[in-house]
Design a protein around this motif. Structure first.
Motif, mmCIF file in Angstrom:
data_model
loop_
_atom_site.group_PDB
_atom_site.id
_atom_site.type_symbol
_atom_site.label_atom_id
_atom_site.label_comp_id
_atom_site.label_asym_id
_atom_site.label_seq_id
_atom_site.Cartn_x
_atom_site.Cartn_y
_atom_site.Cartn_z
ATOM 1 N N THR A 26 0.900 -1.264 0.057
ATOM 2 C CA THR A 26 -0.049 0.018 0.038
ATOM 3 C C THR A 26 0.846 1.236 -0.022
ATOM 4 O O THR A 26 1.862 1.195 0.754
ATOM 5 C CB THR A 26 -0.919 -0.070 1.247
ATOM 6 O OG1 THR A 26 -1.736 1.167 1.123
ATOM 7 C CG2 THR A 26 -0.120 0.015 2.535
ATOM 8 N N PRO A 27 0.478 2.179 -0.838
ATOM 9 C CA PRO A 27 1.242 3.406 -0.823
ATOM 10 C C PRO A 27 0.555 4.478 0.219
ATOM 11 O O PRO A 27 1.143 5.696 0.346
ATOM 12 C CB PRO A 27 1.101 4.029 -2.343
ATOM 13 C CG PRO A 27 -0.575 3.647 -2.619
ATOM 14 C CD PRO A 27 -0.513 2.146 -1.820
ATOM 15 N N LEU A 28 -0.321 4.001 0.871
ATOM 16 C CA LEU A 28 -0.949 5.001 1.913
ATOM 17 C C LEU A 28 -0.301 5.148 3.331
ATOM 18 O O LEU A 28 0.296 4.060 3.856
ATOM 19 C CB LEU A 28 -2.355 4.393 1.995
ATOM 20 C CG LEU A 28 -3.206 4.640 0.982
ATOM 21 C CD1 LEU A 28 -4.796 4.015 1.478
ATOM 22 C CD2 LEU A 28 -3.432 5.882 0.586
ATOM 23 N N PRO A 29 -0.318 6.153 3.913
ATOM 24 C CA PRO A 29 0.064 6.135 5.437
ATOM 25 C C PRO A 29 -0.611 5.228 6.202
ATOM 26 O O PRO A 29 -1.944 4.939 6.055
ATOM 27 C CB PRO A 29 -0.362 7.549 5.628
ATOM 28 C CG PRO A 29 -0.370 8.488 4.659
ATOM 29 C CD PRO A 29 -0.630 7.444 3.505
ATOM 30 N N LEU A 30 0.015 4.654 6.837
ATOM 31 C CA LEU A 30 -0.273 3.191 7.537
ATOM 32 C C LEU A 30 -0.156 3.035 9.229
ATOM 33 O O LEU A 30 0.915 3.315 9.474
ATOM 34 C CB LEU A 30 0.128 1.906 6.863
ATOM 35 C CG LEU A 30 -0.218 0.451 7.338
ATOM 36 C CD1 LEU A 30 -1.759 0.402 6.899
ATOM 37 C CD2 LEU A 30 0.533 -0.495 6.532
ATOM 38 N N VAL A 31 -1.253 2.671 9.655
ATOM 39 C CA VAL A 31 -1.330 2.400 11.169
ATOM 40 C C VAL A 31 -1.306 1.146 11.349
ATOM 41 O O VAL A 31 -2.287 0.512 10.951
ATOM 42 C CB VAL A 31 -2.527 3.217 11.793
ATOM 43 C CG1 VAL A 31 -2.057 2.932 13.592
ATOM 44 C CG2 VAL A 31 -2.279 4.677 11.603
ATOM 45 N N ILE A 32 -0.408 0.226 12.248
ATOM 46 C CA ILE A 32 -0.550 -1.174 12.280
ATOM 47 C C ILE A 32 -0.482 -1.370 13.856
ATOM 48 O O ILE A 32 0.351 -0.722 14.431
ATOM 49 C CB ILE A 32 0.852 -1.781 12.036
ATOM 50 C CG1 ILE A 32 1.053 -1.552 10.213
ATOM 51 C CG2 ILE A 32 0.853 -3.120 11.854
ATOM 52 C CD1 ILE A 32 2.320 -2.058 9.585
ATOM 53 N N ASP A 33 -1.436 -1.995 14.094
ATOM 54 C CA ASP A 33 -1.832 -2.005 15.413
ATOM 55 C C ASP A 33 -2.283 -3.474 15.948
ATOM 56 O O ASP A 33 -2.713 -4.517 14.980
ATOM 57 C CB ASP A 33 -2.937 -1.294 15.926
ATOM 58 C CG ASP A 33 -3.478 -1.295 17.391
ATOM 59 O OD1 ASP A 33 -2.687 -0.922 18.225
ATOM 60 O OD2 ASP A 33 -4.529 -1.679 17.711
ATOM 61 N N GLY A 34 -2.366 -3.941 17.152
ATOM 62 C CA GLY A 34 -2.943 -5.212 17.635
ATOM 63 C C GLY A 34 -2.510 -6.390 16.861
ATOM 64 O O GLY A 34 -1.084 -6.837 16.580
ATOM 65 N N ASP A 35 -3.330 -7.011 16.321
ATOM 66 C CA ASP A 35 -2.881 -8.439 15.347
ATOM 67 C C ASP A 35 -2.105 -8.148 14.311
ATOM 68 O O ASP A 35 -1.308 -8.832 13.688
ATOM 69 C CB ASP A 35 -4.235 -9.076 15.121
ATOM 70 C CG ASP A 35 -4.820 -9.654 16.302
ATOM 71 O OD1 ASP A 35 -4.087 -9.989 17.253
ATOM 72 O OD2 ASP A 35 -6.098 -9.702 16.345
ATOM 73 N N GLY A 36 -2.181 -6.800 13.645
ATOM 74 C CA GLY A 36 -1.326 -6.376 12.652
ATOM 75 C C GLY A 36 0.310 -6.446 13.180
ATOM 76 O O GLY A 36 1.246 -6.796 12.230
ATOM 77 N N LEU A 37 0.589 -6.344 14.295
ATOM 78 C CA LEU A 37 1.828 -6.080 14.875
ATOM 79 C C LEU A 37 2.324 -7.524 15.022
ATOM 80 O O LEU A 37 3.534 -7.917 14.682
ATOM 81 C CB LEU A 37 2.083 -5.503 16.320
ATOM 82 C CG LEU A 37 1.710 -3.979 16.120
ATOM 83 C CD1 LEU A 37 1.370 -3.486 17.715
ATOM 84 C CD2 LEU A 37 2.584 -3.228 15.340
ATOM 85 N N PHE A 38 1.478 -8.531 15.388
ATOM 86 C CA PHE A 38 1.856 -9.960 15.531
ATOM 87 C C PHE A 38 2.189 -10.376 14.302
ATOM 88 O O PHE A 38 2.968 -11.200 14.154
ATOM 89 C CB PHE A 38 0.381 -10.804 16.110
ATOM 90 C CG PHE A 38 0.812 -12.188 16.004
ATOM 91 C CD1 PHE A 38 1.291 -12.772 17.132
ATOM 92 C CD2 PHE A 38 0.279 -12.784 14.988
ATOM 93 C CE1 PHE A 38 1.735 -14.221 17.050
ATOM 94 C CE2 PHE A 38 0.429 -14.529 14.798
ATOM 95 C CZ PHE A 38 0.921 -14.995 15.977
ATOM 96 N N ALA A 39 1.505 -10.023 13.151
ATOM 97 C CA ALA A 39 1.505 -10.444 11.718
ATOM 98 C C ALA A 39 2.900 -9.844 11.223
ATOM 99 O O ALA A 39 3.744 -10.931 10.748
ATOM 100 C CB ALA A 39 0.655 -9.803 10.864
ATOM 101 N N LEU A 40 3.438 -8.972 11.625
ATOM 102 C CA LEU A 40 5.058 -8.439 11.403
ATOM 103 C C LEU A 40 5.876 -9.278 12.182
ATOM 104 O O LEU A 40 6.967 -9.796 11.444
ATOM 105 C CB LEU A 40 5.048 -7.000 11.850
ATOM 106 C CG LEU A 40 4.544 -5.830 11.023
ATOM 107 C CD1 LEU A 40 4.669 -4.540 11.559
ATOM 108 C CD2 LEU A 40 4.434 -6.109 9.407
ATOM 109 N N GLY A 41 5.713 -9.661 13.469
ATOM 110 C CA GLY A 41 6.622 -10.340 14.070
ATOM 111 C C GLY A 41 7.994 -9.941 14.257
ATOM 112 O O GLY A 41 8.331 -8.615 14.041
ATOM 113 N N LEU A 42 8.800 -10.644 14.175
ATOM 114 C CA LEU A 42 10.256 -10.743 14.282
ATOM 115 C C LEU A 42 10.951 -10.210 12.971
ATOM 116 O O LEU A 42 12.124 -9.565 12.764
ATOM 117 C CB LEU A 42 11.077 -11.679 14.720
ATOM 118 C CG LEU A 42 11.111 -12.288 16.397
ATOM 119 C CD1 LEU A 42 11.702 -13.433 16.513
ATOM 120 C CD2 LEU A 42 11.407 -10.883 17.226
#
Length: 470
Positions: A310-326
């Motif tokens: 996505t080219p949009l400004p993005l807020v990643i929270d909650g389970d989105g942070l789990f998805a990023l992980g290490l």
């Protein structure tokens, strides 16, 4: 913004000052004594006990004692190394035993009893920081007194704003003693700052100019999505599209708690990132992903694809942070649009493999540098950091925020402010301040996360009134 400097930075600033150390001590002592006189309500007939150490902090206390004596106050100066048991009764006690550089446990004597009410302790004024509070981290070293007021010199210290140390400081005032603290990259956010950062809609505004897309929730678990979407509306978005993967447009909004103003948009349960086309995204100014989304492998993959593409400004929270992980740093490496991660301590561990350092400014900076994006580290004092090392502290919230769903509200607020064109650092810090202010508007008990949504307009007004004040 109010500067915050570490003990090491302050030592370097002291050393670089053109004035001799004696002059700086005299200025600090005068500022301390004036605060003491204000707490006493006058000088003559009043008694003060000063607990003074051997270093500069003790010298500040002794300078304050001399200033008070000249104004008729009877002062007893007690050497901190000799103080055992209890201190002589007083109308006020000054804690000048140790400053911000203390690195070992310290337990002071029993506080001085109050002359007027001997069954109570005399009010306490701390010089620079309560002795026993770590100046860098706010950790407790021993059993420090809890001050009614603290006068700190030149700038705030991290230990004054980070918990649990902040709970020992009482009302904190910064006394300017002529030191140059302009080089610091750490500041405490105030209402004045937020008032200048909040967006103002132009007269010709229309809803699509500030549109955002919230991707959150999962079938049967839509509460987080509704909180985030409503907060985005309260945070400045003129149009909010809400998608919960696995629900059709009607299902997204079927729950009675869904915001009436949000527009439902279907996404498939799996591989939903593939269904978010570039043409559709072009109408939006920001996106939030993660609250209540779930942690299934397909969800993890879709969050990562969205973050990459996505080219949009993005807020990643909650389970989105789990998805990023290490692997968060690798996933985010190619992003050029503003990105804000919003971890609490548990999510910080998911992203880094370890708990945040007690120096929470360093912890937020470390993650921001590693990922190349902005980081909002939640806590009793929230810290926002950018990849270049600038950090902001927001300390106006309280324990009312320690309830499920408040993080979803914060994520939506940030997304709303981003959609209105606010820079990511200011959007994250302003959202955290509004979040804390909304909590403080509510009664001290019985608050739920949805109550914040009702209080947000008042919180916004509290900030804008600062702008209107002369």
């Amino acid at each position: 913004m109010i500067p915050i400097v570490t003990p090491d930075e302050m030592a370097a600033i002291d050393a670089a000052a053109p004035e001799p150390v004696e002059e700086l001590i005299e200025r600090a002592g005068t500022a301390l004594a004036r605060a003491a006189l204000d707490m006493l309500g006058g000088g003559y007939g009043r008694r003060v006990t000063v607990l003074a150490g051997k270093g500069n902090n003790g010298a500040d206390g002794r300078a304050a004692a001399e200033w008070l004596r000249r104004r008729g106050v009877r002062v007893a100066v007690i050497d901190a190394s000799d103080a055992l048991g209890s201190l002589p009764p007083a109308h006020l006690a000054i804690d000048a035993a140790f400053g911000t550089g203390l690195s070992r446990p310290y337990s002071p004597p029993v506080p001085a009893p109050a002359l007027d009410t001997p069954q109570q302790a005399a009010p306490i004024l701390a010089a620079d920081i309560p002795s026993g509070v770590n100046g860098l981290t706010g950790e407790i070293l021993g059993e420090p007194w809890t001050a009614d007021r603290t006068v700190t010199f030149g700038a705030l210290k991290p230990g004054l704003v980070l918990h649990p140390g902040a709970q020992h400081c009482g009302q904190v005032a910064v006394a300017s003693i002529g030191l140059d603290v302009s080089s610091t990259r750490t500041h405490l956010v105030t209402a004045d700052d937020v008032s200048s950062w909040l967006p103002v809609r132009p007269a010709e505004a229309h809803k699509w100019q500030t549109a955002c897309w919230v991707i959150a929730g999962s079938p049967g678990m839509t509460g987080a999505a509704h909180l985030a979407a409503t907060a985005a509306l309260r945070g400045g978005s003129g149009y909010v599209r809400l998608s919960t993967p696995g629900l059709d447009a009607l299902g997204v909004l079927a729950d009675g708690t869904a915001p009436t103003e949000a527009v439902g948009h279907p996404l498939p349960a799996d591989n939903w990132a593939d269904a978010i086309g570039a043409d559709e995204q072009s109408r939006f100014q920001a996106m939030a992903v993660g609250p209540g989304l779930g942690r299934q492998p397909a969800t993890v993959q879709s969050v990562r694809e969205l973050a990459i593409n996505t080219p949009l400004p993005l807020v990643i929270d909650g389970d989105g942070l789990f998805a990023l992980g290490l692997e968060g740093a690798d996933v985010l490496a190619g992003r050029t649009a503003p990105t804000v991660l919003t971890p609490h301590d548990g999510e910080y561990r998911i992203l880094t493999g370890e708990a945040p350092d007690p120096d929470r400014f360093a912890a937020a900076r470390s993650l921001a540098a590693a990922t190349g994006v902005h980081v909002l580290l939640k806590g009793p004092t929230t810290v926002v950091a950018d990849p270049e090392g600038t950090a902001l502290a927001i300390a106006n919230g309280d324990a009312r925020l320690a309830t499920a769903g408040t993080g979803d509200v914060l994520a939506g607020l940030i997304c709303g402010l981003l959609s209105a064109g606010t820079e990511p650092m200011k959007a994250a810090a302003s959202a955290a301040w509004l979040h804390g202010q909304a909590a403080c508007i509510r009664p001290p008990g019985g608050m739920a996360a949805s109550d914040l949504l009702l209080a947000l307009p008042q919180a916004w007004e509290a900030a804008t009134q600062q702008k209107a004040a002369p």
